[in-house]
Design a protein around this motif. Structure first.
Motif, mmCIF file in Angstrom:
data_model
loop_
_atom_site.group_PDB
_atom_site.id
_atom_site.type_symbol
_atom_site.label_atom_id
_atom_site.label_comp_id
_atom_site.label_asym_id
_atom_site.label_seq_id
_atom_site.Cartn_x
_atom_site.Cartn_y
_atom_site.Cartn_z
ATOM 1 N N ASP A 79 0.840 -1.188 0.000
ATOM 2 C CA ASP A 79 0.000 0.000 0.000
ATOM 3 C C ASP A 79 0.881 1.245 0.000
ATOM 4 O O ASP A 79 2.106 1.157 -0.122
ATOM 5 C CB ASP A 79 -0.980 -0.026 1.170
ATOM 6 C CG ASP A 79 -0.308 0.118 2.521
ATOM 7 O OD1 ASP A 79 0.934 0.177 2.569
ATOM 8 O OD2 ASP A 79 -1.033 0.171 3.529
ATOM 9 N N ARG A 88 1.853 3.094 2.314
ATOM 10 C CA ARG A 88 2.770 3.188 3.446
ATOM 11 C C ARG A 88 3.832 2.104 3.429
ATOM 12 O O ARG A 88 4.673 2.061 4.311
ATOM 13 C CB ARG A 88 1.987 3.120 4.752
ATOM 14 C CG ARG A 88 1.181 4.370 4.975
ATOM 15 C CD ARG A 88 0.417 4.276 6.266
ATOM 16 N NE ARG A 88 -0.991 4.267 5.889
ATOM 17 C CZ ARG A 88 -1.924 3.550 6.476
ATOM 18 N NH1 ARG A 88 -1.629 2.784 7.489
ATOM 19 N NH2 ARG A 88 -3.158 3.615 6.077
ATOM 20 N N HIS A 117 6.424 7.429 -5.801
ATOM 21 C CA HIS A 117 5.566 6.308 -5.415
ATOM 22 C C HIS A 117 6.342 4.992 -5.419
ATOM 23 O O HIS A 117 6.060 4.112 -4.621
ATOM 24 C CB HIS A 117 4.379 6.178 -6.373
ATOM 25 C CG HIS A 117 3.554 7.413 -6.448
ATOM 26 N ND1 HIS A 117 2.712 7.800 -5.429
ATOM 27 C CD2 HIS A 117 3.448 8.358 -7.415
ATOM 28 C CE1 HIS A 117 2.117 8.933 -5.770
ATOM 29 N NE2 HIS A 117 2.546 9.289 -6.954
ATOM 30 N N VAL A 123 8.587 3.416 -2.291
ATOM 31 C CA VAL A 123 7.925 2.699 -1.200
ATOM 32 C C VAL A 123 8.087 1.191 -1.396
ATOM 33 O O VAL A 123 8.345 0.453 -0.446
ATOM 34 C CB VAL A 123 6.436 3.094 -1.132
ATOM 35 C CG1 VAL A 123 5.714 2.308 -0.060
ATOM 36 C CG2 VAL A 123 6.298 4.584 -0.893
ATOM 37 N N THR A 160 10.241 -1.433 1.014
ATOM 38 C CA THR A 160 9.646 -2.633 1.595
ATOM 39 C C THR A 160 10.460 -3.871 1.257
ATOM 40 O O THR A 160 10.693 -4.731 2.115
ATOM 41 C CB THR A 160 8.196 -2.801 1.102
ATOM 42 O OG1 THR A 160 7.461 -1.621 1.457
ATOM 43 C CG2 THR A 160 7.547 -4.003 1.723
#
Length: 109
Positions: free
Chosen positions: A3, A5, A88, A91, A95
């Protein structure tokens, strides 16, 4: 898939010779219901999808439209530069780097 975050929504392990774009539809279907914080039935799909040039195929764009009209932002090959989706895309990279810190998950330790 993660997502906004960086929280993983769906994970799939595939062969190394399988192109990333082939796994977009199964990954969209694997996303669990998302809580919106509001009353009522939870959303089944995210509202937007940001993807890099590896997903610049008609089948990927159609897969987003078939699944409750997910708005897609897919970089186009030969037209857009890499930097446009950078705010974007980092992120996802963050991760993956976070998961790689767990030594037992890496391929070669």
């Amino acid at each position: 898939m993660v997502d906004a975050r960086g929280i993983p929504l769906a994970v799939e392990v595939t062969a190394a010779n399988l192109h990333d774009s082939r796994m977009l539809e199964p990954m969209l279907d694997a996303i669990p219901p998302l809580g919106t914080g509001r009353r009522g039935r939870p959303r089944r799909r995210p509202e937007k999808l940001h993807a890099d040039k590896a997903y610049d195929f008609r089948r990927c764009r159609d897969a987003c439209k078939r699944r409750h009209h997910i708005k897609h932002r897919i970089a186009r090959r030969g037209i857009e530069s890499r930097e446009r989706l950078g705010k974007h895309r980092w992120v996802v990279g963050r991760t993956i780097a976070w998961l790689a810190r767990f030594r037992r998950l890496t391929i070669r330790y």
